[in-house]
Design a protein around this motif. Structure first.
Motif, PDB file in Angstrom:
ATOM      1  N   HIS A 151      -6.276  10.615   3.849  1.00  0.00           N
ATOM      2  CA  HIS A 151      -6.031   9.882   2.485  1.00  0.00           C
ATOM      3  C   HIS A 151      -5.791   8.374   2.642  1.00  0.00           C
ATOM      4  O   HIS A 151      -5.118   7.995   3.495  1.00  0.00           O
ATOM      5  CB  HIS A 151      -4.925  10.753   1.732  1.00  0.00           C
ATOM      6  CG  HIS A 151      -5.259  12.054   1.447  1.00  0.00           C
ATOM      7  ND1 HIS A 151      -5.831  12.386   0.230  1.00  0.00           N
ATOM      8  CD2 HIS A 151      -5.046  13.304   2.018  1.00  0.00           C
ATOM      9  CE1 HIS A 151      -6.077  13.747   0.217  1.00  0.00           C
ATOM     10  NE2 HIS A 151      -5.519  14.334   1.161  1.00  0.00           N
ATOM     11  N   TYR A 152      -6.215   7.758   1.600  1.00  0.00           N
ATOM     12  CA  TYR A 152      -5.998   6.269   1.609  1.00  0.00           C
ATOM     13  C   TYR A 152      -5.408   6.129   0.243  1.00  0.00           C
ATOM     14  O   TYR A 152      -5.832   6.607  -0.692  1.00  0.00           O
ATOM     15  CB  TYR A 152      -7.225   5.349   1.761  1.00  0.00           C
ATOM     16  CG  TYR A 152      -7.789   5.291   3.238  1.00  0.00           C
ATOM     17  CD1 TYR A 152      -8.434   6.290   3.795  1.00  0.00           C
ATOM     18  CD2 TYR A 152      -7.352   4.104   3.842  1.00  0.00           C
ATOM     19  CE1 TYR A 152      -8.853   6.181   4.959  1.00  0.00           C
ATOM     20  CE2 TYR A 152      -7.911   3.837   5.120  1.00  0.00           C
ATOM     21  CZ  TYR A 152      -8.845   4.808   5.657  1.00  0.00           C
ATOM     22  OH  TYR A 152      -9.095   4.824   7.011  1.00  0.00           O
ATOM     23  N   TYR A 153      -4.337   5.230   0.125  1.00  0.00           N
ATOM     24  CA  TYR A 153      -3.762   4.914  -1.239  1.00  0.00           C
ATOM     25  C   TYR A 153      -3.626   3.403  -1.441  1.00  0.00           C
ATOM     26  O   TYR A 153      -2.955   2.664  -0.417  1.00  0.00           O
ATOM     27  CB  TYR A 153      -2.462   5.749  -1.388  1.00  0.00           C
ATOM     28  CG  TYR A 153      -2.305   7.042  -1.068  1.00  0.00           C
ATOM     29  CD1 TYR A 153      -2.584   7.818  -1.944  1.00  0.00           C
ATOM     30  CD2 TYR A 153      -2.055   7.793   0.062  1.00  0.00           C
ATOM     31  CE1 TYR A 153      -2.548   9.197  -1.924  1.00  0.00           C
ATOM     32  CE2 TYR A 153      -1.940   8.944   0.398  1.00  0.00           C
ATOM     33  CZ  TYR A 153      -2.304   9.845  -0.866  1.00  0.00           C
ATOM     34  OH  TYR A 153      -2.056  11.065  -0.543  1.00  0.00           O
ATOM     35  N   PHE A 154      -4.300   3.163  -2.710  1.00  0.00           N
ATOM     36  CA  PHE A 154      -3.938   1.539  -2.678  1.00  0.00           C
ATOM     37  C   PHE A 154      -3.491   1.496  -4.145  1.00  0.00           C
ATOM     38  O   PHE A 154      -3.492   2.025  -5.070  1.00  0.00           O
ATOM     39  CB  PHE A 154      -5.552   0.952  -2.611  1.00  0.00           C
ATOM     40  CG  PHE A 154      -6.265   1.193  -1.541  1.00  0.00           C
ATOM     41  CD1 PHE A 154      -6.149   0.368  -0.738  1.00  0.00           C
ATOM     42  CD2 PHE A 154      -7.018   2.186  -1.382  1.00  0.00           C
ATOM     43  CE1 PHE A 154      -6.944   0.567   0.673  1.00  0.00           C
ATOM     44  CE2 PHE A 154      -7.679   2.630  -0.340  1.00  0.00           C
ATOM     45  CZ  PHE A 154      -7.849   1.619   0.604  1.00  0.00           C
ATOM     46  N   ILE A 155      -2.733   0.334  -4.008  1.00  0.00           N
ATOM     47  CA  ILE A 155      -2.106  -0.064  -5.456  1.00  0.00           C
ATOM     48  C   ILE A 155      -2.260  -1.809  -5.766  1.00  0.00           C
ATOM     49  O   ILE A 155      -2.417  -2.601  -4.376  1.00  0.00           O
ATOM     50  CB  ILE A 155      -0.440   0.185  -5.696  1.00  0.00           C
ATOM     51  CG1 ILE A 155       0.154  -0.484  -4.628  1.00  0.00           C
ATOM     52  CG2 ILE A 155      -0.546   1.687  -5.294  1.00  0.00           C
ATOM     53  CD1 ILE A 155       1.682  -0.401  -4.713  1.00  0.00           C
TER      54      ILE A 155
END
Ligand SMILES: *[C@@H]1O[C@H](CO)[C@@H](O)[C@H](O)[C@H]1NC(C)=O
Ligand SMILES: *[C@@H]1O[C@H](CO)[C@@H](O)[C@H](O)[C@H]1NC(C)=O
Ligand SMILES: *[C@@H]1O[C@H](CO)[C@@H](O)[C@H](O)[C@H]1NC(C)=O
Ligand SMILES: *[C@@H]1O[C@H](CO)[C@@H](O)[C@H](O)[C@H]1NC(C)=O
Length: 172
Positions: A106-110
């Motif tokens: 999983h990759y999470y970007f903000i």
């Protein structure tokens, strides 16, 4: 004559090996948010819905460099929009950042600067690519998003094969 035949086999084998080590020819570069880009008032959960992200693909963030940025965070910080300790700062300053998705996870970007709270957050799951089709992996699909990439890998391969061929001709 025997010697040149042997050389031919060696050259052919090397060229074949070269083609085999070439990475996925059908890798995709996703423009995050499509023609909206990385901005406010886009629901990136909906944008990502139904898409498959495979190891070797890229995310391309296009945005207003004076306002937003691209930070990779963990799940907790994604959910709470906390940009205080990003895992990776992908911001280069040009407003056009490429993120290689080269690990299956999983990759999470903000976006920092408060924009995450307005919905500038993206979670993707990167999977292993499905087995390649039985037809030639270098089949040209015109207009596909990976055609630039295909050129980048095929050209060096062609040059390398050319160099091998030169060497072969000189020995012969
Ligand atoms: C994310 O990072 C924060 C701060 O380093 C930490 O408190 C939190 O437990 C982490 N969450 C996960 C899911 O790793
Ligand atoms: C991310 O990197 C850019 C470019 O080096 C820098 O200007 C910016 O301050 C960094 N942002 C964060 C939150 O670390
Ligand atoms: C994935 O890409 C990043 C950024 O280019 C790089 O630092 C990292 O070593 C790569 N990881 C793997 C497993 O290739
Ligand atoms: C985006 O859409 C999803 C699915 O419809 C919804 O659960 C989520 O709350 C929306 N996010 C925002 C920031 O509006």
């Amino acid at each position: 004559m025997e010697r040149s035949k042997a050389m031919m086999v060696v050259v052919a084998a090397m060229a074949f090996a070269l083609v085999m080590v070439v990475p996925r020819a059908d890798a995709t570069r996703f423009i995050v948010g499509a023609n909206m880009g990385w901005t406010t008032n886009v629901n990136y959960t909906i944008w990502a819905q139904g898409k498959h992200f495979y190891n070797g693909d890229w995310l391309f963030f296009v945005y207003d460099r004076n306002q937003m940025n691209v930070l990779e965070v963990n799940k907790t910080d994604y959910e709470s929009c906390n940009s205080d300790h990003p895992l990776h700062n992908w911001t280069t300053g040009a407003g056009r950042d490429v993120v290689p998705l080269n690990v299956t996870r999983h990759y999470y970007f903000i976006s920092g600067k408060g924009f995450c709270f307005g919905g500038m957050k993206l979670a993707v799951l990167v999977e292993n690519p499905p087995p390649p089709p039985t037809s030639s992996p270098l089949n040209e699909k015109s207009g596909s998003p990976s055609s630039i990439y295909r050129g980048q890998i095929v050209l060096p391969a062609v040059f390398a094969i050319g160099a091998l061929w030169d060497a072969f001709v000189r020995v012969w």
